[in-house]
Each structure stands twice: as C-alpha cells, then as structure tokens.
Design a protein around this motif. Structure first.
Motif, PDB file in Angstrom:
ATOM      1  N   ALA A  89      -4.244   8.282   3.922  1.00 62.61           N
ATOM      2  CA  ALA A  89      -2.998   7.646   4.324  1.00 62.61           C
ATOM      3  C   ALA A  89      -2.241   7.241   3.068  1.00 62.61           C
ATOM      4  CB  ALA A  89      -3.275   6.425   5.198  1.00 62.61           C
ATOM      5  N   LYS A  90      -0.934   7.057   3.207  1.00 61.21           N
ATOM      6  CA  LYS A  90      -0.155   6.461   2.137  1.00 61.21           C
ATOM      7  C   LYS A  90       0.429   5.161   2.660  1.00 61.21           C
ATOM      8  CE  LYS A  90       4.007   9.311   2.966  1.00 61.21           C
ATOM      9  NZ  LYS A  90       4.992  10.224   2.306  1.00 61.21           N
ATOM     10  N   LEU A  91       0.682   4.231   1.747  1.00 60.18           N
ATOM     11  CA  LEU A  91       0.957   2.861   2.155  1.00 60.18           C
ATOM     12  C   LEU A  91       1.979   2.210   1.239  1.00 60.18           C
ATOM     13  CD1 LEU A  91      -0.178   0.405   3.953  1.00 60.18           C
ATOM     14  CD2 LEU A  91      -1.657  -0.054   2.001  1.00 60.18           C
ATOM     15  N   ARG A  92       2.901   1.456   1.846  1.00 63.80           N
ATOM     16  CA  ARG A  92       3.810   0.575   1.098  1.00 63.80           C
ATOM     17  C   ARG A  92       3.670  -0.816   1.688  1.00 63.80           C
ATOM     18  NH1 ARG A  92       7.192   2.315  -3.269  1.00 63.80           N
ATOM     19  NH2 ARG A  92       8.828   0.953  -2.509  1.00 63.80           N
ATOM     20  N   ILE A  93       3.651  -1.827   0.854  1.00 63.82           N
ATOM     21  CA  ILE A  93       3.645  -3.214   1.322  1.00 63.82           C
ATOM     22  C   ILE A  93       5.085  -3.703   1.308  1.00 63.82           C
ATOM     23  CG2 ILE A  93       2.824  -5.553   0.888  1.00 63.82           C
ATOM     24  CD1 ILE A  93       0.322  -4.302  -0.371  1.00 63.82           C
ATOM     25  N   LEU A  94       5.584  -4.092   2.475  1.00 66.55           N
ATOM     26  CA  LEU A  94       6.988  -4.465   2.627  1.00 66.55           C
ATOM     27  C   LEU A  94       7.229  -5.960   2.474  1.00 66.55           C
ATOM     28  CD1 LEU A  94       8.010  -2.251   5.684  1.00 66.55           C
ATOM     29  CD2 LEU A  94       8.094  -1.682   3.242  1.00 66.55           C
ATOM     30  N   SER A  95       6.287  -6.762   2.921  1.00 65.14           N
ATOM     31  CA  SER A  95       6.518  -8.203   2.917  1.00 65.14           C
ATOM     32  C   SER A  95       5.207  -8.947   3.108  1.00 65.14           C
ATOM     33  CB  SER A  95       7.502  -8.598   4.027  1.00 65.14           C
ATOM     34  OG  SER A  95       7.654 -10.000   4.108  1.00 65.14           O
ATOM     35  N   TYR A  96       5.237 -10.237   2.760  1.00 64.95           N
ATOM     36  CA  TYR A  96       4.072 -11.108   2.921  1.00 64.95           C
ATOM     37  C   TYR A  96       4.411 -12.322   3.798  1.00 64.95           C
ATOM     38  CZ  TYR A  96       0.380 -14.391   1.481  1.00 64.95           C
ATOM     39  OH  TYR A  96      -0.655 -15.305   1.477  1.00 64.95           O
ATOM     40  N   TYR A  97       5.548 -12.259   4.472  1.00 64.62           N
ATOM     41  CA  TYR A  97       6.014 -13.471   5.150  1.00 64.62           C
ATOM     42  C   TYR A  97       6.291 -13.276   6.636  1.00 64.62           C
ATOM     43  CZ  TYR A  97       6.166 -15.289   0.497  1.00 64.62           C
ATOM     44  OH  TYR A  97       5.791 -15.687  -0.764  1.00 64.62           O
ATOM     45  N   VAL A 153       4.938   6.511  -7.864  1.00 69.56           N
ATOM     46  CA  VAL A 153       5.663   7.627  -7.237  1.00 69.56           C
ATOM     47  C   VAL A 153       6.322   7.128  -5.946  1.00 69.56           C
ATOM     48  CG1 VAL A 153       5.435   9.930  -6.244  1.00 69.56           C
ATOM     49  CG2 VAL A 153       4.030   9.269  -8.210  1.00 69.56           C
ATOM     50  N   PRO A 154       7.591   7.459  -5.689  1.00 67.58           N
ATOM     51  CA  PRO A 154       8.253   7.030  -4.453  1.00 67.58           C
ATOM     52  C   PRO A 154       7.515   7.517  -3.215  1.00 67.58           C
ATOM     53  CG  PRO A 154       9.865   7.874  -6.013  1.00 67.58           C
ATOM     54  CD  PRO A 154       8.522   8.188  -6.586  1.00 67.58           C
ATOM     55  N   TRP A 155       7.663   6.764  -2.149  1.00 66.77           N
ATOM     56  CA  TRP A 155       6.983   7.071  -0.881  1.00 66.77           C
ATOM     57  C   TRP A 155       7.175   8.520  -0.446  1.00 66.77           C
ATOM     58  CZ3 TRP A 155       4.090   5.035   3.164  1.00 66.77           C
ATOM     59  CH2 TRP A 155       4.257   5.629   4.422  1.00 66.77           C
ATOM     60  N   ALA A 156       8.427   8.967  -0.392  1.00 62.19           N
ATOM     61  CA  ALA A 156       8.724  10.310   0.121  1.00 62.19           C
ATOM     62  C   ALA A 156       8.127  11.402  -0.759  1.00 62.19           C
ATOM     63  CB  ALA A 156      10.234  10.501   0.250  1.00 62.19           C
ATOM     64  N   ASP A 159       7.126  -2.196  -6.518  1.00 61.58           N
ATOM     65  CA  ASP A 159       7.679  -0.914  -6.063  1.00 61.58           C
ATOM     66  C   ASP A 159       6.620   0.167  -6.281  1.00 61.58           C
ATOM     67  OD1 ASP A 159       9.361   1.063  -5.177  1.00 61.58           O
ATOM     68  OD2 ASP A 159      10.509   1.186  -7.051  1.00 61.58           O
ATOM     69  N   GLU A 160       5.591   0.124  -5.465  1.00 66.11           N
ATOM     70  CA  GLU A 160       4.469   1.049  -5.599  1.00 66.11           C
ATOM     71  C   GLU A 160       4.110   1.664  -4.249  1.00 66.11           C
ATOM     72  OE1 GLU A 160       1.950  -0.808  -9.360  1.00 66.11           O
ATOM     73  OE2 GLU A 160       1.348  -1.349  -7.328  1.00 66.11           O
ATOM     74  N   THR A 161       3.548   2.860  -4.324  1.00 69.31           N
ATOM     75  CA  THR A 161       2.984   3.525  -3.152  1.00 69.31           C
ATOM     76  C   THR A 161       1.480   3.626  -3.377  1.00 69.31           C
ATOM     77  OG1 THR A 161       4.990   4.836  -2.840  1.00 69.31           O
ATOM     78  CG2 THR A 161       3.008   5.607  -1.720  1.00 69.31           C
ATOM     79  N   TYR A 162       0.713   3.300  -2.352  1.00 73.67           N
ATOM     80  CA  TYR A 162      -0.743   3.337  -2.458  1.00 73.67           C
ATOM     81  C   TYR A 162      -1.278   4.477  -1.591  1.00 73.67           C
ATOM     82  CZ  TYR A 162       0.418  -1.287  -4.112  1.00 73.67           C
ATOM     83  OH  TYR A 162       1.011  -2.326  -4.802  1.00 73.67           O
ATOM     84  N   VAL A 163      -2.160   5.255  -2.167  1.00 70.89           N
ATOM     85  CA  VAL A 163      -2.837   6.303  -1.399  1.00 70.89           C
ATOM     86  C   VAL A 163      -4.204   5.746  -1.009  1.00 70.89           C
ATOM     87  CG1 VAL A 163      -3.697   8.655  -1.368  1.00 70.89           C
ATOM     88  CG2 VAL A 163      -1.621   8.113  -2.646  1.00 70.89           C
ATOM     89  N   ILE A 164      -4.484   5.797   0.286  1.00 68.44           N
ATOM     90  CA  ILE A 164      -5.714   5.213   0.812  1.00 68.44           C
ATOM     91  C   ILE A 164      -6.622   6.308   1.356  1.00 68.44           C
ATOM     92  CG2 ILE A 164      -6.687   3.572   2.465  1.00 68.44           C
ATOM     93  CD1 ILE A 164      -4.874   2.268   0.377  1.00 68.44           C
ATOM     94  N   ARG A 165      -7.875   6.268   0.945  1.00 66.40           N
ATOM     95  CA  ARG A 165      -8.910   7.074   1.600  1.00 66.40           C
ATOM     96  C   ARG A 165      -9.578   6.150   2.620  1.00 66.40           C
ATOM     97  NH1 ARG A 165     -12.779   9.047  -2.584  1.00 66.40           N
ATOM     98  NH2 ARG A 165     -13.718   7.000  -2.290  1.00 66.40           N
ATOM     99  N   THR A 166      -9.596   6.561   3.873  1.00 69.84           N
ATOM    100  CA  THR A 166     -10.090   5.688   4.925  1.00 69.84           C
ATOM    101  C   THR A 166     -11.615   5.641   4.946  1.00 69.84           C
ATOM    102  OG1 THR A 166     -10.262   7.341   6.679  1.00 69.84           O
ATOM    103  CG2 THR A 166      -8.066   6.379   6.280  1.00 69.84           C
ATOM    104  N   ALA A 167     -12.133   4.788   5.814  1.00 68.15           N
ATOM    105  CA  ALA A 167     -13.593   4.656   5.925  1.00 68.15           C
ATOM    106  C   ALA A 167     -14.250   5.960   6.341  1.00 68.15           C
ATOM    107  CB  ALA A 167     -13.937   3.553   6.925  1.00 68.15           C
TER     108      ALA A 167
END
Length: 211
Positions: free
Chosen positions: A178-186, A119-122, A165-173
């Motif tokens: 939160a919702k999360l996108r990974i933009l880069s590894y560099y 699902v897209p971020w927005a 192209d994924e959105t991750y939903v995070i349950r915190t400690a």
C-alpha cells in the motif's frame, strides 16, 4: 581636528545603540505575537469501525483512526479498510496518539514494513521489492517504526503537529503493498489524536500501486 572627530564618533555611537535596541525590541514583539497566533488545523471526524470484505484490486480511501486514548493502541487492517477489534483480529498498522507502527519485526506476527519517500503520491506507482524498515520494540515498551515514527514537523508558533510532505510505502502483515499519506492529526475542535490516512492498497498481491 582630531578632537572634533572623536566627539562626532562619540555622538554617533548612542544613535547606533538605540537603533539596535529598537530592532531587537521589534523582533521580540513579532516572536511573542506569533506565539499567540494558532492557525486552525485540518480536522476530521473519526471513521466508524466497519470492516468490509477483502479487496481484490487497487483501492484508494481515506480513514481517520481515533487514537486519542494514549493508554491503548488502535489497530488498522488495509484488507478490511477499517480499524479492527484488536491485535488478534489481524492488523497492518497500529496507532497510539502520534505514534504509528507496522506489524513486522522481531516479536511481531506479520511481515510488515515501511519506507518513507519524498516522491509525490501520484508518482509512487510500484512498491520497492526490498528496503523496508520494521518495528523495533514492543507495543508495551515504546514501539517505533523507523521512517514512520517522525512523520510530522512541530510548529514552533502553532504548537501543532504538521504532516511532512512524504509518501510512505507499506508492506502489509500478509506481504501485500500500500502507499500512504498522513493528512492530519486532529479531530474537530483541534483535539489531537485523530490520525487521518489517505491510502492506496493493492489487493491483488502485486507491487503495482495504481488503478
């Protein structure tokens, strides 16, 4: 007539073989040439470690976690909006090179979990009530969070890790969301190990993931 037909067929056969050979050679040239073409990845400078007061509302931010040292994990806390000194300081995500895990599961103190979605971020406006994957294994023995572990695609020609192209939903400690996108590894100069995260964290404790 039969003899002439056989002779014509015999004459055509080498032409076909030559054509197939030329096509094969062109394919090899394209593959080899492509292996030398390395596009410039999106790069980010690591974010300074500056914890801030806990947010009480929905916050959107981008952070680059410096996880270049593969001998140790780097811990990030959504509530503080920053990497933190270590696991005893409280954390939600931990990053080690291209590995990323949540603080939840057997042997972990937190209630963390993760869901991967296309699902897209927005469009991700509310966190699901359940269905979260937790971390398996320990940080000393190959810890992995299903869904987060395979956040990338490997570029066959570029040899780069490219975020899906994924959105991750995070349950915190602490059981917030939160919702999360990974933009880069560099990092700059295309050095691997800088995990850049776009996140939206809900500080009021609800599952609403929008401002």
């Amino acid at each position: 007539m039969r003899v002439e037909s056989r002779e014509n067929a015999g004459a055509r056969r080498p032409v076909g073989l030559y054509l197939a050979g030329v096509i094969f050679l062109l394919v090899i040239i394209v593959v080899v040439a492509g292996s030398f073409v390395r596009p410039d990845p999106l790069t980010f400078v690591p974010t300074p470690v500056v914890p801030r007061p806990p947010a009480e509302y929905f916050v959107v931010d981008t952070v680059t976690v410096d996880a270049r040292d593969g001998s140790e994990w780097v811990y990030f806390d959504f509530d503080k909006g920053s990497a933190v000194a270590g696991p005893l300081a409280g954390w939600d995500l931990a990053v080690n090179r291209y590995h990323i895990i949540v603080n939840g599961g057997a042997g972990y103190a937190g209630a963390g979990g993760a869901i991967a979605t296309s699902v897209p971020w927005a469009a991700v406006t509310e966190a699901p009530a359940g269905g979260y994957a937790t971390t398996e294994g320990t940080v000393d023995e190959g810890a992995a969070t299903p869904g987060l572990e395979h956040w990338y695609q490997y570029g066959f020609f570029s040899h780069l890790l490219e975020p899906k192209d994924e959105t991750y939903v995070i349950r915190t400690a602490e059981g917030r969301y939160a919702k999360l996108r990974i933009l880069s590894y560099y990092c700059p100069q295309a050095t691997p190990g800088c995990m850049t995260l776009l996140y939206g964290y809900q500080g009021d404790g609800t599952r609403r993931l929008t401002g």
